[in-house]
Design an enzyme around this catalytic site. Structure first.
Site, PDB file in Angstrom:
ATOM      1  N   LYS A 186       0.837  -1.205   0.000  1.00 15.73           N
ATOM      2  CA  LYS A 186       0.000   0.000   0.000  1.00 15.73           C
ATOM      3  C   LYS A 186       0.877   1.263   0.000  1.00 15.73           C
ATOM      4  CE  LYS A 186      -3.388  -2.841  -0.025  1.00 15.73           C
ATOM      5  NZ  LYS A 186      -4.252  -3.411   0.996  1.00 15.73           N
TER       6      LYS A 186
HETATM    7  C1  LIG Z   1      -5.199  -4.497   1.487  1.00 15.56           C
HETATM    8  C2  LIG Z   1      -6.683  -4.498   1.491  1.00 15.56           C
HETATM    9  C3  LIG Z   1      -7.449  -4.880   2.594  1.00 15.56           C
HETATM   10  C4  LIG Z   1      -6.882  -5.561   3.826  1.00 15.56           C
HETATM   11  O1  LIG Z   1      -5.805  -4.989   4.353  1.00 15.56           O
HETATM   12  P1  LIG Z   1      -4.769  -5.842   5.252  1.00 15.56           P
HETATM   13  O2  LIG Z   1      -3.997  -4.760   5.888  1.00 15.56           O
HETATM   14  O3  LIG Z   1      -3.972  -6.674   4.302  1.00 15.56           O
HETATM   15  O4  LIG Z   1      -5.553  -6.648   6.206  1.00 15.56           O
HETATM   16  C5  LIG Z   1      -8.823  -4.721   2.557  1.00 15.56           C
HETATM   17  N1  LIG Z   1      -9.433  -4.251   1.460  1.00 15.56           N
HETATM   18  C6  LIG Z   1      -8.744  -3.920   0.353  1.00 15.56           C
HETATM   19  C7  LIG Z   1      -9.485  -3.387  -0.816  1.00 15.56           C
HETATM   20  C8  LIG Z   1      -7.355  -4.048   0.333  1.00 15.56           C
HETATM   21  O5  LIG Z   1      -6.679  -3.750  -0.781  1.00 15.56           O
END
Ligand SMILES: *Cc1c(COP(=O)(O)O)cnc(C)c1O
Length: 376
Positions: free
Chosen positions: A180
């Site tokens: 991210k």
């Molecule tokens: C990355 C992501 C999540 C979950 O995040 P984590 O930190 O990996 O638990 C939820 N929704 C979307 C759309 C994501 O891209």
């Protein structure tokens, strides 16, 4: 190998983490509050609650809205499964809405069709980093007196009609996973202007305990109560120190991701049968993903072959995402089947995510473009 996504860590990040490791607080200390404060300032929201993943943040949001058995929550067909799983954790039923063919963002018309007397909330997902149509979603939510949640895990820093993601829904959820925009290793946050919901989420992340250890120390008492079950979803101080450091580079990261997107746009503009998803003019795109849509009829090679050949050349791509309701768990538990969201199913056969991260080098972007042009 060029990966499809990757974190960037610099010496400042490392120093910040090491400093916390030498301090008195590894968890539930001052860095957590500081990180929450800085994120809420950056986004322009009143409350931020940090937790140990984006998934935990989604779970906390569903719990804060009292989603429970018998309740339905509308989610898009194209998203990471965690969006729907969080509804399942609470005993609710995820209802899958179709997406817009050009953007793969949740289609407000499909949302409208799926509203029922049991609908408790809509979760919008800012797919690839582009904010959803929040004005239309807000109208639907208000008309039906239900909540609007943003799964903004792809869109930290994006804007919609000049308004920042994080301020567009009742609750907005972010992830700090390494792919991210900023990372804490694992980590997540929910932001809201509703102080009551924030208070509920603070208890939820800490076993449901009514007063945390700071408040108990201040009162000089060991006593606390649990009036609703919670979890241990706490994030550590050294993670938050990393997050704080990373947050300082968010604008830079967003600019770089937009530059990379422009390089792909330009380099692939004359390739027949492969088009990037449409970007709407009144939004600032956060480009978590750069998604190409391959028309398997027009393009000289099919999507699956492009994936295989790029991989053979050391270029990592990915497909985001299989329509969630086509996973065995959802088919078995909720009786979902193909045909439910035709646009999402068609898209699933044609999309491919190219390498996109702020640390990618121009030479690597050029290599990806050259490889793709060669294959097609
Ligand atoms: C990355 C992501 C999540 C979950 O995040 P984590 O930190 O990996 O638990 C939820 N929704 C979307 C759309 C994501 O891209």
């Amino acid at each position: 190998m060029i990966p499809y996504g990757r974190h960037s860590i610099d010496q400042e990040d490392i120093d910040a983490v090491v400093q916390v490791l030498k301090s008195d607080w590894l968890t539930t200390g001052p860095m957590v509050e500081k990180f929450e404060l800085e994120v809420s300032r950056y986004l322009g929201v009143e409350n931020a609650v940090a937790v140990n993943s984006g998934t935990a943040a989604l779970h906390a949001a569903m719990n804060a809205l009292n989603v429970g058995p018998g309740d339905e929550v509308i989610v898009p067909a194209i998203t990471f499964a965690a969006t729907a799983n969080a509804v399942v954790y609470q005993g609710g039923t995820p209802i899958f809405a179709d997406v817009d063919a050009k953007t793969l963002l949740i289609d407000p018309e499909s949302v409208q069709e799926r509203i029922s007397p049991r609908t408790k909330a809509i979760v919008a997902v800012d797919y690839a980093g582009q904010p959803c149509d929040y004005d239309e979603l807000r109208t639907i939510a208000d008309q039906n007196k239900i909540s609007l949640v943003a799964d903004a895990c792809h869109s930290l820093g994006a804007t919609y009609k000049g308004r920042r993601v994080g301020t567009l829904a009742d609750l907005s959820v972010f992830s700090f996973h390494p792919v991210k925009h900023i990372t804490t290793g694992e980590g997540g946050m929910v932001v809201t202007n509703d102080g009551g919901l924030a208070k509920k989420m603070r208890r939820f992340r800490n076993h449901g305990i009514s007063v945390d250890h700071h408040a108990r120390a201040a009162k000089g008492s060991w006593e606390y109560d649990i009036d609703e079950v919670g979890y241990n979803y706490r994030i550590t101080d050294f993670q938050c120190a990393l997050g704080l450091c990373q947050l300082g580079r968010i604008e830079q990261n967003l600019e770089r991701r937009n530059d990379v997107a422009r390089m792909y746009d330009d380099g692939l503009s004359d390739v027949n049968g492969a088009e990037p998803l449409v970007r709407i003019g009144n939004k600032v795109h956060a480009y978590h993903l750069y998604v190409l849509s391959v028309d398997n009829q027009i393009c000289s090679v099919k999507r699956n072959q492009i994936y295989r050949e790029l991989r053979a050349r050391g270029i990592g791509t990915n497909v985001h995402y299989k329509p969630v309701y086509l996973h065995s768990f959802f088919k078995e538990r909720y009786d979902t089947c193909s045909g439910l969201c035709p646009v999402a199913e068609k898209a699933y056969n044609s999309i491919i995510s190219l390498p996109m991260y702020h640390g990618i080098r121009n030479e690597d972007v050029d290599d990806v473009i050259k490889a793709l042009r060669g294959i097609i």
